[in-house]
Design an enzyme around this catalytic site. Sequence first.
Site, PDB file in Angstrom:
ATOM      1  N   HIS A 293      16.337 -13.382  -9.834  1.00  0.00           N
ATOM      2  CA  HIS A 293      14.815 -12.741  -9.483  1.00  0.00           C
ATOM      3  C   HIS A 293      15.092 -11.321  -9.919  1.00  0.00           C
ATOM      4  CE1 HIS A 293      11.342 -12.667  -6.424  1.00  0.00           C
ATOM      5  NE2 HIS A 293      11.277 -11.430  -6.996  1.00  0.00           N
ATOM      6  N   HIS A 336      15.875  -6.977   1.382  1.00  0.00           N
ATOM      7  CA  HIS A 336      16.391  -5.604   0.604  1.00  0.00           C
ATOM      8  C   HIS A 336      15.824  -4.716   1.473  1.00  0.00           C
ATOM      9  CE1 HIS A 336      12.204  -5.989  -0.741  1.00  0.00           C
ATOM     10  NE2 HIS A 336      12.348  -4.825  -1.104  1.00  0.00           N
ATOM     11  N   TYR A 351       0.451 -14.425   0.077  1.00  0.00           N
ATOM     12  CA  TYR A 351       1.656 -13.706  -0.549  1.00  0.00           C
ATOM     13  C   TYR A 351       2.472 -14.703  -0.174  1.00  0.00           C
ATOM     14  CZ  TYR A 351       5.318 -10.140  -1.398  1.00  0.00           C
ATOM     15  OH  TYR A 351       6.206  -9.634  -1.747  1.00  0.00           O
ATOM     16  N   HIS A 372      13.552  -5.552   5.042  1.00  0.00           N
ATOM     17  CA  HIS A 372      12.326  -6.556   4.806  1.00  0.00           C
ATOM     18  C   HIS A 372      12.578  -7.515   3.991  1.00  0.00           C
ATOM     19  CE1 HIS A 372      11.586  -3.302   1.960  1.00  0.00           C
ATOM     20  NE2 HIS A 372      10.876  -4.069   1.337  1.00  0.00           N
TER      21      HIS A 372
END
Length: 439
Positions: A293, A336, A351, A372
Site C-alpha cells: 500500500h 500508523h 471512507y 490511528h
Amino acid sequence: MIDHLNSERRYQSGFGNEHATEAVPGALPQGRNSPQRAPFDLYPELISGTAFTAPRHENRRTWMYRRQPSVVAGRYKAYHQPLWTTGGDRGTLLAPEPMRWHPIPFEEGVEIDFVDGMRTLAANGDADAQAGVGSLVYLANKSMDRRAFVNADGELLIVPQQGRLVITTELGVLDLRPGEIAVLPRGLGFKVAVPDGPSRGYVCENYGAQFRLPELGPIGSNGLANARDFLAPVAAFEEQTGSCELIKKFGGHFWIAPAKGSPFNVVAWHGNLAPVKYDTANFMTIGSISFDHPDPSIFTVLTSPSDTPGTANCDFVIFPPRWLVMEDTFRPPWYHRNLMSEFMGLVYGEYDAKPGGFKPGGASLHNAMVPHGPDEEAFEKASSVELTPQKLDNTLAFMFESRYRFIPSAFALSKAPLDHDYADCWAGLKDQFKPAGRS
C-alpha cells in the site's frame, strides 16, 4: 445596462498560467501594463501575490483594469465574527488523542452567509509569520448580496460538501459544486451565492506559501492533477449602483467599511495570479499493481511548501474513486503514526477505513505521532476478504496535512458536535498473536 456577471460562464485553462481576458473588446492595453491613459479611461491596478523580487518561476501577479480602483472605500470599523479564529491557541491543553466531529448542523430559523457562517475547527501557525493553516467548516443559507470579502491573512481552498456555490471574484465568476474545489488568492475580493439553499463545506485558510502543483519525481511527466484541468474565470464586471459593504480579514481580526460601488468592476485583466476551480474527477490516481500500500502522498493535489524540502506547510490530499488490485496486501490505510498532522473531511460516500462512524460533512484530527488507522470492522473485513480487483466508488475524502500541530478552537471543543466515543472504534482490536506450537 447589461450585467456582465450574468452572461454565459466561460473559463480559461491552466494553473499558474499567464491569462489575458477582457469583458469589453479593446479594454486590455497592448504592450504596456500601465499606460498614461488606459483604454476607456479605466484604472490600472496591480495585485501581487508574491514579493516583487520573487524568482520569475514563482512570481504571481495580475494587472487589473477597472472602473474604480480598490482604494475607493470608507473608513473601517471592527466587525464581529468570533467563530473564525486565526492560528492555534498554544495555551490550549490538548491530549495526544485522535479526535472526530460529527457534521455540524444548520441552525433553524437563522439566515447566515458564507463569511458569518465560517467556523474554525482547528488551526496552527501564525498568519503574521506566514506559516501554518486553519481548517474550517462553513454553513451558509443566505447569499452575499451587496457585500464583498477580502482575506489579507491567507489564500482559501474551498471544498463544497453540500450545495453549489457561485463565487463572484474581482476577476470573474466560478460555479462550484461538491466534487470540485476552488483556490482563491490572498487579498482578492469575492462574494458567495448559494443557489441550492443551505450549503456546507470545508475551507483551508493557508497562511503560508501559495498552493502549487507537487513535483512528480519518478512518476514522470503525467499523473495526479494536471495544470490544464484547473479553470480560471474570464473577465466579468457588475453594473451595480449604490453602496455595498466591504469586509476584510486582517491580522486575525475582521473589519467592515462602506464602498460607494461594487468592487467587482474589473473590465479586463492579465496575469498569473487568479482564482481557479478544479474537478477532482480529473485527478489521475497512481497506485500499486503488485503488492503493498503506497503512502498517501500519491494522492496530493496541491502543496504549500515550507522552508524544509519535502515537509509541507500544507498538502491537500484527496481519496477519490479508484481501483484496488494489490495481491496479499491489507488494502485500507494501515495503522500508523506520522510526523505530519492530519485534518480529514468526507465530501460524500463512505471512507474505507471508517465505514460506519465517519459521516459526510464530519471531520477528524490526528495530530503528529497520534496513532490511528482502520476501525475494528474495517480491519476484520480487510483481513479476510477475497482479494479480487475492487472498485472503491462513490466516495471522496480529503486531508489538509501539515507539518505543524493542529490546535482545536474553543468552538470545536465546546460547541461543535465532538464525538467523545471516537476512540471506542479501536477498543475491540484484540491481541491475536499465535506463534507456532501455542494454542
